[in-house]
Write an enzyme that holds these catalytic residues in place. Structure first.
Site, PDB file in Angstrom:
ATOM      1  N   GLY A 131       0.819  -1.198   0.000  1.00  0.00           N
ATOM      2  CA  GLY A 131       0.000   0.000   0.000  1.00  0.00           C
ATOM      3  C   GLY A 131       0.847   1.239   0.000  1.00  0.00           C
ATOM      4  N   PRO A 132       0.214   2.408  -0.173  1.00  0.00           N
ATOM      5  CG  PRO A 132      -1.367   3.966  -0.766  1.00  0.00           C
ATOM      6  CD  PRO A 132      -1.225   2.581  -0.292  1.00  0.00           C
ATOM      7  N   PRO A 133       2.564   4.900   1.144  1.00  0.00           N
ATOM      8  CG  PRO A 133       4.310   6.292   0.501  1.00  0.00           C
ATOM      9  CD  PRO A 133       3.041   5.721   0.016  1.00  0.00           C
ATOM     10  N   GLY A 134       2.625   5.475   4.676  1.00  0.00           N
ATOM     11  CA  GLY A 134       1.885   6.087   5.779  1.00  0.00           C
ATOM     12  C   GLY A 134       0.520   5.499   6.054  1.00  0.00           C
ATOM     13  CB  VAL A 135      -1.681   3.017   4.505  1.00  0.00           C
ATOM     14  CG1 VAL A 135      -2.033   4.009   3.418  1.00  0.00           C
ATOM     15  CG2 VAL A 135      -0.725   1.958   4.020  1.00  0.00           C
ATOM     16  N   GLY A 136       0.133   2.644   7.497  1.00  0.00           N
ATOM     17  CA  GLY A 136       0.248   1.843   8.711  1.00  0.00           C
ATOM     18  C   GLY A 136       0.756   0.431   8.492  1.00  0.00           C
ATOM     19  CE  LYS A 137       3.598   0.009   3.151  1.00  0.00           C
ATOM     20  NZ  LYS A 137       3.219   1.432   3.134  1.00  0.00           N
ATOM     21  CB  THR A 138       5.968   0.048   9.614  1.00  0.00           C
ATOM     22  OG1 THR A 138       6.356   0.367   8.290  1.00  0.00           O
ATOM     23  CG2 THR A 138       7.166  -0.382  10.408  1.00  0.00           C
ATOM     24  CB  SER A 155      -6.655   2.691 -16.155  1.00  0.00           C
ATOM     25  OG  SER A 155      -5.949   3.782 -15.631  1.00  0.00           O
ATOM     26  CE  LYS A 171      -7.107   3.670 -11.364  1.00  0.00           C
ATOM     27  NZ  LYS A 171      -7.239   2.921 -12.610  1.00  0.00           N
TER      28      LYS A 171
HETATM   29  P1  ADP Z   1       3.859   2.741   6.414  1.00  0.00           P
HETATM   30  O1  ADP Z   1       4.717   1.690   6.967  1.00  0.00           O
HETATM   31  O2  ADP Z   1       2.687   2.190   5.701  1.00  0.00           O
HETATM   32  O3  ADP Z   1       4.588   3.721   5.556  1.00  0.00           O
HETATM   33  P2  ADP Z   1       3.520   3.493   9.140  1.00  0.00           P
HETATM   34  O4  ADP Z   1       3.201   2.125   9.636  1.00  0.00           O
HETATM   35  O5  ADP Z   1       4.844   4.032   9.432  1.00  0.00           O
HETATM   36  O6  ADP Z   1       3.264   3.565   7.606  1.00  0.00           O
HETATM   37  O7  ADP Z   1       2.408   4.466   9.664  1.00  0.00           O
HETATM   38  C1  ADP Z   1       2.561   5.831   9.842  1.00  0.00           C
HETATM   39  C2  ADP Z   1       1.829   6.287  11.068  1.00  0.00           C
HETATM   40  O8  ADP Z   1       0.442   6.246  10.862  1.00  0.00           O
HETATM   41  C3  ADP Z   1       2.104   5.409  12.265  1.00  0.00           C
HETATM   42  O9  ADP Z   1       2.342   6.197  13.380  1.00  0.00           O
HETATM   43  C4  ADP Z   1       0.812   4.633  12.451  1.00  0.00           C
HETATM   44  O10 ADP Z   1       0.569   4.339  13.789  1.00  0.00           O
HETATM   45  C5  ADP Z   1      -0.220   5.575  11.902  1.00  0.00           C
HETATM   46  N1  ADP Z   1      -1.329   4.844  11.366  1.00  0.00           N
HETATM   47  C6  ADP Z   1      -1.446   4.367  10.127  1.00  0.00           C
HETATM   48  N2  ADP Z   1      -2.636   3.753   9.947  1.00  0.00           N
HETATM   49  C7  ADP Z   1      -3.284   3.827  11.109  1.00  0.00           C
HETATM   50  C8  ADP Z   1      -4.575   3.373  11.556  1.00  0.00           C
HETATM   51  N3  ADP Z   1      -5.404   2.729  10.770  1.00  0.00           N
HETATM   52  N4  ADP Z   1      -4.886   3.626  12.812  1.00  0.00           N
HETATM   53  C9  ADP Z   1      -4.076   4.292  13.606  1.00  0.00           C
HETATM   54  N5  ADP Z   1      -2.883   4.773  13.273  1.00  0.00           N
HETATM   55  C10 ADP Z   1      -2.472   4.548  12.020  1.00  0.00           C
END
Ligand code: ADP
Length: 983
Positions: A469-476, A883, A926
């Site tokens: 998924g895109p950056p910052g969606v909470g993968k890590t 697309s 999208k």
């Molecule tokens: P990624 O690895 O996808 O780039 P991160 O896991 O570093 O993103 O997430 C970035 C921040 O956003 C983290 O502090 C994370 O806790 C927060 N975050 C992302 N998704 C959620 C969610 N669904 N609920 C709560 N916090 C979230």
């Protein structure tokens, strides 16, 4: 030449004797000195009359068991006999009958190693019983003499390979006779012990004929030295040289010293001839050379031969000395180093610095491995044991010692067979996942399924989860939550840009600074053999110059291979099958295929505004507030402010930027709170010591800083308004504000006291910083301009499309305009950094649009006669993909028909030449992007209906979505008549 030498020698003879030997002389008269003195006639003839008991040196032939022993013999006549050239000495001897010179027929004794010289003693072995009996018989007959002759080497046999004693004894009769050198020595048999016969040399003999064969008896001539002039300078000089060489050798060789001492002490008289014999007899020359000296009857020549031998001896002794010296130096150097090392150790111990002592090290390693003894694989234990032994043998300062120590350090630091208890409680896992993340119900469900399977199987290994998924969606952070839910240790390992295989597989130990790979480091850090390892950015894996990181990673991840993962440094296989691998990627397509094959991909698409508000409110704000040390009652961020923040500042798919903005807001709030508190304290202090006007000034100055942010402060209780300065700052006291300054005048001291108490509690407890949509810009700056929606109503020729990138979904416009018109000028020009696929897409769209227009408005020759320019804005960003076909057709048709496209419509889908719509990817992304751009109606290919139906209701909510198979359906939706009638 010799003459020159001799004259110099003669001229310095006396000087030589005295100048070089005084030290010897004054201490204890050296035997050699005595001998020398005799030659020069300068000293007493002390040694001549000392004794008639002679001690003879033993011959150094190796076969004598009594090598080096001295035999004392009564030899009354030998002295006279052996020195016939000196009539004086013979006068002292009582001669016996028959005299030695009367022995003209003698038993012949073979000497295997060296000839016997007159005046020397030699033990030999006689194995032939007949010969032995004959010798004993002759002794009994008072005729104890025999001839001793050196044995010639057997013809054709290498002289160095000396004949065995046995073969010498086997020689008999004629054979023996032929093997004997002609010149030998008349030897007196002094004693016979068993088969050992002790001989003393008397005079030179030459064999003349064979008398009888068994035992071999020969007729001999007695040889005499050729007459010579005793005063001949050359002879003297030569003998001198012999003596001085002997003396030099004497200095270095203790073996010689013994020889010389014995000989010169007991030799009755000293002559040149005797000197020559002496030198040859004690030298280590080969037997032929020595035999040559024996055979030489010319005294001068004999001296020369001897000189050669002793000179050689001198050289040998020099070499011997230097060898001895070198070895001694080496040994003493090593000893010195050893001693110093020992001292150093003692000093270190005394100072308490001795920590890395070998035994201490070994016991440390042993202690470490002790806890894993039962679980550790035997082959690892064996390697550890071997290395420990090696460590003991190595020098502590050597580089190999360090290598071994580091290796052992790693080997023993790993958690062999130690696992954390896995938790497969699904309810608890759900709680943990919800606690850490909002929404993501599909992702959470997949993870719970995974845990449930683990519970039933009893293990969660064998699967690799990939969160994309895109950056910052909470993968890590999901990865971290999974670890928490499963009760596993967490380790993150980013492989973005990793090009060196050694990062994964480790270096070989032979390299300086070699390190094991990341996995081994991970196990050491986490201390359990079943952690959850998050491999971040696996789609950005670099391309290695030496080795392929993707293959190394495959070896690491593949459940089939990783039970025996071999790290180059560790060199023993480790079991990684219990490790749970979770990977993250932005674009799944970029993951090397063999890796992707083994993964279970879970897509995390991004968040819509509504979700972001929840995340911000319930997760990010909470965490940030705590991180900034602000209490919930001190701040309020309104819903409107959050919404404004998300809509105007953080429109991307993830929430990382949102998190940053919230942190920014909270940092500013923290500063405000601290400033205000400082202001309070300052004001109170000012009241005590400063006059009224000075205080007011300072308050104004301090409050100036706050003016920039039009902060609203709510004072909830009347009492708290005692902070009078808030009234003077732009910070508004919303309610119950009173100026208490006059009170302070009344009771200054008492009030200060009271206020101090308030200071500690009141500001934190009752004052609130309020952030709403009006003052939001004070905290996060002006809204970021977003190009995503540039038209309120799209003009003719412009349509909104939907795209999908690594950063998530986004909307983009496709614009077509007319360049020129004329008969047959129909053409298409495209711009906007389009890739090949998209360029082709544009060509197809041009053709399809033309045929559709022909169908809809048969009389419109637009496409045939118009040169068109199609552009996709944001030309700085390269774009490609398939697309946008239907969007392009719509854009061209809009221009051709001069009709507006329906307001708030976005579409996506590829079109075939016949107008059929093909499916696309990234429906969720999208859709989210379309919502962000306030799109109300979306057109998707029919084939994507399933993807859309799977979306959560809040994403789908309020959207008018159409699924189409054919372009005609799009045509109808896009150019609905009411819309165009309206305009
Ligand atoms: P990624 O690895 O996808 O780039 P991160 O896991 O570093 O993103 O997430 C970035 C921040 O956003 C983290 O502090 C994370 O806790 C927060 N975050 C992302 N998704 C959620 C969610 N669904 N609920 C709560 N916090 C979230």
């Amino acid at each position: 030449m010799l003459k020159v030498l001799s004259s110099t020698l003669v001229s310095c003879r006396h000087a030589h004797v005295f100048a070089t030997v005084p030290a010897l002389r004054t201490k204890s008269p050296s035997p050699l000195f005595d001998a020398l003195s005799q030659l020069t006639g300068l000293t007493s003839r002390r040694s001549r009359t000392v004794t008639n008991r002679w001690f003879f040196c033993s011959d150094s032939s190796g076969d004598s068991g009594e090598d080096g022993s001295r035999v004392e013999v009564e030899l009354k006549d030998a002295k006279a006999d052996s020195e016939e050239s000196d009539p004086k000495s013979s006068s002292a001897i009582v001669s016996t009958n028959p005299r030695p010179e009367d022995y003209l027929t003698v038993l012949a004794l073979p000497l295997p190693h060296r000839p016997l010289f007159p005046g020397f003693y030699m033990p030999i072995y006689v194995k032939d019983p007949k010969l032995l009996a004959a010798l004993q018989e002759s002794r009994r007959r008072q005729a104890p003499y025999a001839g001793a002759f050196l044995l010639k080497d057997e013809p054709g046999v290498d002289s160095s390979a000396s004949e065995t004693e046995k073969s010498v004894y086997d020689l008999k009769g004629k054979k023996l006779f032929n093997r004997l050198h002609e010149v030998g020595t008349l030897a007196q048999i002094t004693s016979i012990q068993g088969d050992q016969v002790f001989l003393i040399g008397h005079r030179r003999l030459r064999i003349t004929e064979l008398v009888s064969e068994d035992p071999l008896t020969v007729k001999v001539d007695h040889l005499k030295d050729k007459p010579y002039d005793k005063d001949d300078d050359i002879i003297k000089a030569t003998s001198f040289e012999v003596i001085s060489t002997l003396r030099d050798v004497l200095k270095t060789s203790s073996l010689w010293r013994d020889h010389v001492q014995t000989y010169t002490q007991h030799v009755g008289d000293f002559s040149f001839s005797r000197l020559a014999d002496f030198g040859a007899a004690i030298s280590g020359g080969n037997k032929l050379q020595i035999q040559q000296v024996l055979e030489e009857l010319d005294v001068y020549k004999r001296l020369i031969l001897t000189l050669e031998l002793v000179k050689k001896e001198m050289e040998i002794s020099k070499i011997q000395e230097s060898i001895a010296k070198a070895i001694e130096e080496k040994i003493s150097g090593e000893q010195r180093r050893y001693l110093l090392n020992e001292q150093l150790k003692a000093i270190k111990k005394e100072l308490g610095l001795e920590t890395d002592d070998k035994t201490a090290l070994s016991s440390k390693f042993r202690e470490r491995i002790e806890q894993y003894k039962d679980k550790c694989p035997p082959h690892v234990l064996q390697v550890i044991e071997e290395e420990l032994t090696k460590l003991q043998l190595l020098e502590a300062s050597s580089s190999e010692f360090n290598v071994t120590r580091n290796y052992l350090d790693w080997l023993t630091a790993l958690p062999w067979g130690s696992y954390s208890d896995e938790n497969f409680d699904v309810v608890r896992a759900q709680e943990i996942l919800d606690e850490d993340h909002y929404g993501l119900s599909d992702v959470k469900e997949r993870i719970l399924e995974f845990i449930a399977v683990g519970k039933l199987r009893g293990t969660s290994q064998g699967k690799i989860i990939c969160l994309s998924g895109p950056p910052g969606v909470g993968k890590t952070s999901i990865g971290r939550s999974i670890a928490r839910a499963l009760n596993r240790k967490f380790f993150r390992f980013s492989v973005g840009g990793l090009a060196d295989v050694a990062e994964i597989k480790g270096h070989r130990r032979t390299y300086i600074g070699a390190m094991p790979g990341k996995m081994v480091q991970c196990l050491k850090i986490v201390g359990t053999a079943n952690p959850l390892v998050l491999i971040d950015e696996i789609d950005k894996l670099g391309r290695g110059h030496a080795g392929d990181p993707a293959s190394a990673l495959l070896e690491l991840l593949d459940p089939e291979q990783n039970a025996n993962f071999l790290d180059h440094y560790l060199d023993v296989p480790i079991d990684l099958s219990k490790v749970l691998f979770v990977c993250t990627a932005n674009v799944v397509e970029n993951i090397p295929n063999p890796l992707l094959d083994r993964m279970e991909v879970i897509a995390v698409a991004g968040y819509i505004t509504d979700e972001k508000v929840h995340i911000a409110r319930d997760y990010l704000e909470k965490a940030t507030r705590e991180a900034c040390g602000i209490k919930p009652e001190q701040v309020e961020v309104t819903d409107a402010a959050l919404l404004g923040l998300i809509e105007n500042y953080c429109r991307e798919a993830g929430v990382r930027n949102l998190q940053k903005q919230i942190e920014k807001i909270y940092r500013k709030i923290a500063l405000q709170l601290v400033r205000r508190q400082a202001l309070n304290e300052f004001a109170v202090a000012g009241e005590v010591v400063e006059p009224e006007n000075a205080k007011a000034e300072s308050v104004d100055e301090s409050s100036h800083n706050l003016a920039g942010s039009d902060m609203k402060v709510e004072s909830e209780t009347v009492e708290s308004s005692s902070h009078e300065q808030t009234a003077e700052t732009p910070v508004k006291a919303v309610k119950g504000q009173t100026d208490n300054r006059c009170q302070s005048d009344v009771n200054l001291k008492g009030r200060t006291e009271w206020e101090r108490v308030q200071d500690n509690e009141a500001p934190k407890a009752v004052e609130k910083v309020l952030v709403d949509e009006l003052n939001l810009a004070d905290y996060v700056g002006k809204p970021v301009f977003h190009a995503e929606r540039i038209y309120d109503q799209t003009p003719v020729g412009v349509v909104m499309g939907l795209a999908w990138t690594a950063m998530g979904g986004s909307t983009l416009y496709i614009e077509t305009t007319l360049v020129e018109q004329g008969d047959g000028k129909g053409a298409l020009h495209v711009t906007g950094q389009l890739g090949d696929v998209m360029k082709e897409s544009a060509q197809i769209a041009h053709t399809v649009a033309r045929s559709i227009l022909l169908e809809k408005e048969p009389n419109n020759p637009f496409f045939a006669n118009s040169k068109l320019h199609l552009h996709v804005p944001a030309g700085g960003t390269p774009k490609d993909g398939s697309s946008a076909g239907c969007t392009m057709i719509t854009s061209m048709l809009s221009l051709g028909m001069k009709k507006f496209v329906r307001k708030d419509l976005a579409m996506t889908g590829e079109v075939t030449l016949t107008g059929k719509i093909l499916p696309i990817g990234g429906v969720k992304e999208k859709t989210i992007a379309a919502r962000r751009s306030d799109v109300k109606t979306i057109i998707f290919p029919s084939a994507n209906r399933r993807d859309f139906d799977e979306l959560s209701p809040n994403v789908k909510e309020g959207l008018d979505v159409h699924f189409v198979d054919d372009y005609n359906q799009i045509f109808d939706l896009a150019f609905s008549d009411e819309q165009n009638k309206e305009k």
